[in-house]
Design a protein around this motif. Structure first.
Motif, short mmCIF file in Angstrom:
data_model
loop_
_atom_site.label_atom_id
_atom_site.label_comp_id
_atom_site.label_asym_id
_atom_site.label_seq_id
_atom_site.Cartn_x
_atom_site.Cartn_y
_atom_site.Cartn_z
N ARG A 42 0.82 -1.20 0.00
CA ARG A 42 0.00 0.00 0.00
C ARG A 42 0.86 1.25 0.00
N LEU A 43 0.27 2.34 -0.50
CA LEU A 43 0.96 3.62 -0.47
C LEU A 43 1.00 4.14 0.96
N GLY A 44 1.84 5.12 1.20
CA GLY A 44 1.93 5.69 2.52
C GLY A 44 3.35 6.10 2.83
N ASP A 45 3.55 6.57 4.03
CA ASP A 45 4.86 7.03 4.48
C ASP A 45 5.85 5.88 4.49
N TRP A 46 6.84 5.94 3.61
CA TRP A 46 7.77 4.83 3.48
C TRP A 46 8.64 4.68 4.70
N SER A 47 8.79 5.73 5.49
CA SER A 47 9.69 5.68 6.63
C SER A 47 9.00 5.19 7.91
N ASP A 48 7.72 4.90 7.84
CA ASP A 48 6.96 4.46 9.01
C ASP A 48 7.00 2.95 9.13
N PRO A 49 7.67 2.39 10.14
CA PRO A 49 7.71 0.93 10.27
C PRO A 49 6.32 0.30 10.35
N GLY A 50 5.38 1.03 10.91
CA GLY A 50 4.02 0.52 11.05
C GLY A 50 3.30 0.30 9.74
N ALA A 51 3.85 0.84 8.65
CA ALA A 51 3.21 0.69 7.34
C ALA A 51 3.57 -0.63 6.67
N TYR A 52 4.48 -1.38 7.27
CA TYR A 52 4.98 -2.61 6.66
C TYR A 52 4.47 -3.83 7.41
N PRO A 53 3.69 -4.67 6.76
CA PRO A 53 3.20 -5.87 7.43
C PRO A 53 4.16 -7.06 7.39
N TYR A 54 5.14 -7.00 6.51
CA TYR A 54 6.02 -8.15 6.32
C TYR A 54 7.47 -7.77 6.62
N TRP A 55 8.08 -8.56 7.49
CA TRP A 55 9.44 -8.27 7.94
C TRP A 55 10.32 -9.50 7.90
N GLY A 56 11.60 -9.27 7.64
CA GLY A 56 12.58 -10.33 7.79
C GLY A 56 13.06 -10.39 9.23
N PRO A 57 13.85 -11.40 9.57
CA PRO A 57 14.33 -11.56 10.94
C PRO A 57 15.49 -10.63 11.29
N GLY A 58 16.13 -10.02 10.28
CA GLY A 58 17.22 -9.09 10.53
C GLY A 58 18.59 -9.71 10.38
N THR A 59 19.57 -8.85 10.11
CA THR A 59 20.96 -9.27 10.02
C THR A 59 21.82 -8.23 10.74
N GLN A 60 22.77 -8.70 11.53
CA GLN A 60 23.56 -7.81 12.37
C GLN A 60 24.71 -7.18 11.57
N VAL A 61 24.87 -5.87 11.75
CA VAL A 61 26.00 -5.14 11.18
C VAL A 61 26.75 -4.47 12.33
N ILE A 62 28.04 -4.73 12.41
CA ILE A 62 28.88 -4.14 13.45
C ILE A 62 30.03 -3.39 12.77
N VAL A 63 30.14 -2.13 13.11
CA VAL A 63 31.22 -1.30 12.56
C VAL A 63 32.10 -0.87 13.73
N SER A 64 33.30 -1.40 13.76
CA SER A 64 34.17 -1.15 14.90
C SER A 64 35.62 -1.36 14.50
N SER A 65 36.49 -0.58 15.12
CA SER A 65 37.92 -0.75 14.88
C SER A 65 38.51 -1.69 15.93
#
Length: 125
Positions: free
Chosen positions: A102-125
Motif C-alpha cells: 500500500r501507499l503511505g509514508d515509506w519511513s513508518d515501520p508501522g506501514a509494513y506488514p512483512y518483515w525479515g528476521p534481521g541481520t547484524q551489522v557491526i562497525v568497529s575498529s
C-alpha cells in the motif's frame, strides 16, 4: 503472505563496506511490493534507512545515509540490495528489510506488514 530474509551482515572496520541482500517470496510478490530497509541499534527505536518503490523503482534515503548507501533491486530474483559504503560506528545495528503493497509514508515501520528476521551489522575498529 510475503516472506523476507536478509543476509550479508557482519563486522567491518570504519570506512568499510557491506552489501546486504533481502530475498522476498510469497504469493503477492509477483504483483509488486515496495521494500524498505530499517535498522535498530541497542536501546534505540527502529529507524528507516531507505526505500525502493515497486511502482516507480525510485529510491529514497534518510539524510544520515544518503550518499553512502544505495538500494537496488533485481526483479527477476525478487531480491533487494543495500550497498553500504563508508560505514561508521553509528551504523552498527540490526538491519531489517520489510515489504508493503500500500501507499503511505515509506519511513513508518508501522506501514509494513512483512518483515525479515534481521541481520547484524557491526562497525568497529
Amino acid at each position: 503472505q510475503v516472506h523476507m530474509v536478509e543476509s550479508g551482515g557482519g563486522s567491518v572496520q570504519p570506512g568499510g563496506s557491506l552489501n546486504l541482500s533481502c530475498i522476498a517470496s510469497g504469493k503477492i510478490v509477483s504483483t509488486g511490493i515496495s521494500v524498505g530497509w530499517f535498522r535498530q541499534a541497542p536501546d534505540k527505536e527502529r529507524e528507516a534507512v531507505g526505500f525502493v518503490s515497486a511502482n516507480t523503482g525510485n529510491t529514497y534515503y534518510v539524510d544520515s545515509v544518503r550518499g553512502r548507501f544505495t538500494i537496488s533491486r533485481d526483479g527477476v530474483a525478487n531480491t533487494v540490495y543495500l550497498q553500504m559504503n563508508s560505514l561508521e560506528p553509528e551504523d552498527t545495528a540490526v538491519y531489517y528489510c520489510a515489504a508493503k503493497t500500500r501507499l503511505g509514508d515509506w519511513s513508518d515501520p508501522g506501514a509494513y506488514p512483512y518483515w525479515g528476521p534481521g541481520t547484524q551489522v557491526i562497525v568497529s575498529s
